[in-house]
Enzyme design. Structure first.
Site, mmCIF file in Angstrom:
data_model
loop_
_atom_site.group_PDB
_atom_site.id
_atom_site.type_symbol
_atom_site.label_atom_id
_atom_site.label_comp_id
_atom_site.label_asym_id
_atom_site.label_seq_id
_atom_site.Cartn_x
_atom_site.Cartn_y
_atom_site.Cartn_z
ATOM 1 N N TRP A 1 47.539 47.836 63.818
ATOM 2 C CA TRP A 1 47.348 48.850 64.869
ATOM 3 C C TRP A 1 48.064 50.165 64.530
ATOM 4 O O TRP A 1 48.369 50.947 65.412
ATOM 5 C CB TRP A 1 47.824 48.324 66.230
ATOM 6 C CG TRP A 1 47.099 47.093 66.673
ATOM 7 C CD1 TRP A 1 45.885 47.031 67.298
ATOM 8 C CD2 TRP A 1 47.528 45.732 66.534
ATOM 9 N NE1 TRP A 1 45.537 45.721 67.546
ATOM 10 C CE2 TRP A 1 46.534 44.903 67.091
ATOM 11 C CE3 TRP A 1 48.675 45.143 65.992
ATOM 12 C CZ2 TRP A 1 46.637 43.518 67.120
ATOM 13 C CZ3 TRP A 1 48.777 43.748 66.007
ATOM 14 C CH2 TRP A 1 47.773 42.960 66.579
ATOM 15 N N HIS A 2 48.287 50.411 63.240
ATOM 16 C CA HIS A 2 48.966 51.637 62.811
ATOM 17 C C HIS A 2 47.936 52.602 62.210
ATOM 18 O O HIS A 2 48.035 52.999 61.054
ATOM 19 C CB HIS A 2 50.075 51.317 61.797
ATOM 20 C CG HIS A 2 51.192 50.494 62.368
ATOM 21 N ND1 HIS A 2 52.225 50.012 61.592
ATOM 22 C CD2 HIS A 2 51.452 50.078 63.625
ATOM 23 C CE1 HIS A 2 53.067 49.327 62.365
ATOM 24 N NE2 HIS A 2 52.606 49.351 63.593
ATOM 25 N N TYR A 3 46.967 52.987 63.016
ATOM 26 C CA TYR A 3 45.895 53.860 62.539
ATOM 27 C C TYR A 3 46.417 55.272 62.305
ATOM 28 O O TYR A 3 47.240 55.782 63.067
ATOM 29 C CB TYR A 3 44.763 53.906 63.575
ATOM 30 C CG TYR A 3 44.393 52.557 64.143
ATOM 31 C CD1 TYR A 3 43.926 51.537 63.319
ATOM 32 C CD2 TYR A 3 44.540 52.285 65.501
ATOM 33 C CE1 TYR A 3 43.603 50.291 63.837
ATOM 34 C CE2 TYR A 3 44.213 51.052 66.029
ATOM 35 C CZ TYR A 3 43.747 50.046 65.195
ATOM 36 O OH TYR A 3 43.432 48.817 65.716
#
Length: 556
Positions: free
Chosen positions: A495-497
């Protein structure tokens, strides 16, 4: 004393009388935010000095900072308030809230072209409302890449930390993982610190000792309530521009719709000596998407969707990336209190190690077709305990692998098409294999031995994790015997876009969109790599730091 100064005076008095005060509790907080309203209450036409699109991890600290001077600030947030149902954002509900894919969820789900499910925030406070809470500052390299002065960055970090960051308590599983990392050589022991250092450390969390989450939305407590307006369920459809022959397009307004479908337009004030600005802080997915919907992006693709081209900018939506997550699920025989990551290991090969335990991980599982099975029925029974299990994971610096974002339609509420190309770069795959070897060593360490079923081997854990991998990829038969294939087949999102509006390609060093006036992008879409072990600290710091820089330039 004038009205515009009275709120500061009262706040100062309060701090003197109550020096240990650490923010209002949730029940008290929501009604105090009188400047937060539903977008249905917005006038059809309004005027502001600054319009911030996205009340998320960067947008909240940015808007709070901008409002501290004599500037009228508008924040447009497409989601609702995190204070409406605070049970959802308690620590024990992290996984269920993150993976809730109901239509009105604060977490909007999507599936990338890589066949990996993901989630993006749809709530005031952004990703800080749905993430796993771990808080750690970025490496010094990031400050150089982002163009942020170190002193300003440190002041901004502290501004955030005073309001929403806590030193975690001692958790049985986290202590075991910490000792295991040290035992296998992830050294030195760095104790408790927010700093990004090689070795093993305990860092901060945005959950307090009672399990209550504190988010970027809490940073709006710093705002001048007389100079800011926050509209919820305000879906921005496009940014408007004025164009004159021979001049660059100039951003001048934002069209947004409320929950009832009412149309509104907010304009920049014309009397602000061209210092008014629209600032996109809609996140790594939302910001490039909104630029394209507004006519800034690859011209041919925009025209194919009937979008009028304002600026042909082929780099919008390019260089998208996400940190890959891989790990092992570890069932254990006795109950252990649940914990989220408060310990991280950072080794010399650029792997980051974290863990959580006590959660039902079934919501993270994908269905990749025919699956290998665990070795025997007794091991399957052990694996079926939904909460007596931990997830020990690793990710990598960067990553080097890049993908893209493209519009699928012109509906601002829909997800764009996303591809991250996990492990396309060979160096990313090599780092994953190295990290998985370290995880196996930690699992086999003396520190974790008492948390293991004695008749469950590491190979059994590998087989079980392949079964439960949180993606929709088909499993290669070699996934249980080759760590390279294991990394590819079991990859999940961290979830580290980031990326899509990178510095030097879409924005300049002041985060101003190249080729346009009065428009900036300030969020993770400008990053070329994901900062630190977990990026929320750096993103909030960026919002605060850039708010201060913008105000300094306004005074000149």
């Amino acid at each position: 004393m004038g009205l515009k100064y009275s709120w500061r005076f009262l706040a100062l008095v309060f701090m003197v009388v109550f020096p240990n005060f650490h923010g209002l509790n949730y029940a008290e907080k929501a009604p105090k935010y009188s400047f937060i309203q539903e977008a249905t209450s917005a006038p059809e036409v309004s005027f502001y000095d600054y319009i911030v699109i996205g009340g998320g991890t960067a947008g909240c600290p940015l808007a709070a900072t901008l409002s501290a001077r004599d500037a009228k600030v508008l924040v447009l947030e497409r989601g609702g308030s995190p204070y409406t149902n605070t049970t959802k954002i308690r620590m024990e509900n992290v996984i269920s809230t993150l993976t809730d894919d109901s239509p009105n969820s604060i977490s909007q789900s999507f599936i990338s072209e890589d066949r990996v499910p993901g989630n993006r925030a749809r709530v005031l406070g952004g990703g800080t409302v749905i993430n796993l809470g771990f808080y750690s500052r970025a490496e010094t390299l990031f400050l150089k890449e982002a163009g942020i002065d170190e002193a300003l960055a440190n002041e901004s970090y502290e501004w955030v930390e005073k309001k929403i960051v806590y030193k975690p308590g001692a958790f049985q599983w986290q202590t075991a993982v910490r000792n295991g990392l040290l035992e296998v050589g992830v050294l030195p022991d760095n104790g408790f610190t927010y700093a990004h250092l090689n070795g093993t450390k305990t860092s901060g969390t945005i959950f307090d000792k009672n399990g209550n989450r504190h988010t970027a939305a809490d940073l709006l407590e710093y705002a001048n309530p007389t100079m800011i307006k926050v509209y919820l369920h305000a879906v921005v459809h496009k940014i408007t521009f004025t164009t004159k022959d021979g001049q660059r397009p100039k951003a001048d307004g934002v069209i947004f719709y409320d929950a009832n479908g009412g149309r509104h337009i907010a304009y920049l004030k014309h009397e602000s000596n061209n210092r008014s600005e629209i600032i996109l802080s809609a996140g790594a997915i939302g910001s490039p998407q909104l630029l394209m919907l507004s006519g800034i992006g690859p011209a041919a693709r925009l025209r194919s969707l009937g979008i009028k081209v304002v600026l042909d900018q082929p780099m919008v939506g390019r260089e998208m990336a996400d940190k890959p997550l891989n790990g092992l699920i570890i069932p254990y025989p006795t109950h252990i209190p649940l914990s989220l990551a408060t310990v991280v290991g950072i080794n010399k090969t650029s792997n980051y190690f974290e863990s959580l335990n006590g959660f039902d991980l079934s919501a993270l599982s994908g269905s990749g077709g025919a699956q290998p099975q665990t070795s025997n029925p007794s091991q399957e029974a052990m694996a079926n305990s939904t909460r007596n299990q931990a997830f020990l994971v690793q990710t990598i610096f960067g990553p080097i692998s890049k993908g893209y974002l493209e519009l699928q339609n012109t509906n601002a509420s829909d997800n764009p098409k996303l591809r991250f190309n996990y492990f396309q770069a060979a160096v990313d795959l090599r780092r994953c294999v190295s990290g998985m070897q370290t995880i196996i060593n930690v699992v086999n360490s003396d520190s974790l031995s008492r948390f293991r079923f004695r008749n469950m081997t590491t190979q059994d854990l590998i087989n079980m994790t392949v079964n439960r991998a949180g993606n929709l990829r088909r499993r290669n038969p070699n996934a249980t015997t080759s760590l390279e294939q294991y990394c590819i087949d079991t990859v999940m999102t961290f979830w580290h876009y980031h990326g899509g509006c990178q510095i030097g390609k879409v924005v300049d060093r002041d985060y101003k969109v190249l080729g346009l006036d009065q428009l900036r992008v300030i969020d993770a879409s400008t990053f070329s790599f994901s900062p630190g072990t977990n990026p929320q600290a750096a993103i909030m710091m960026l919002g605060r730091s850039m708010g201060r820089r913008i105000l300094q330039s306004r005074r000149r």
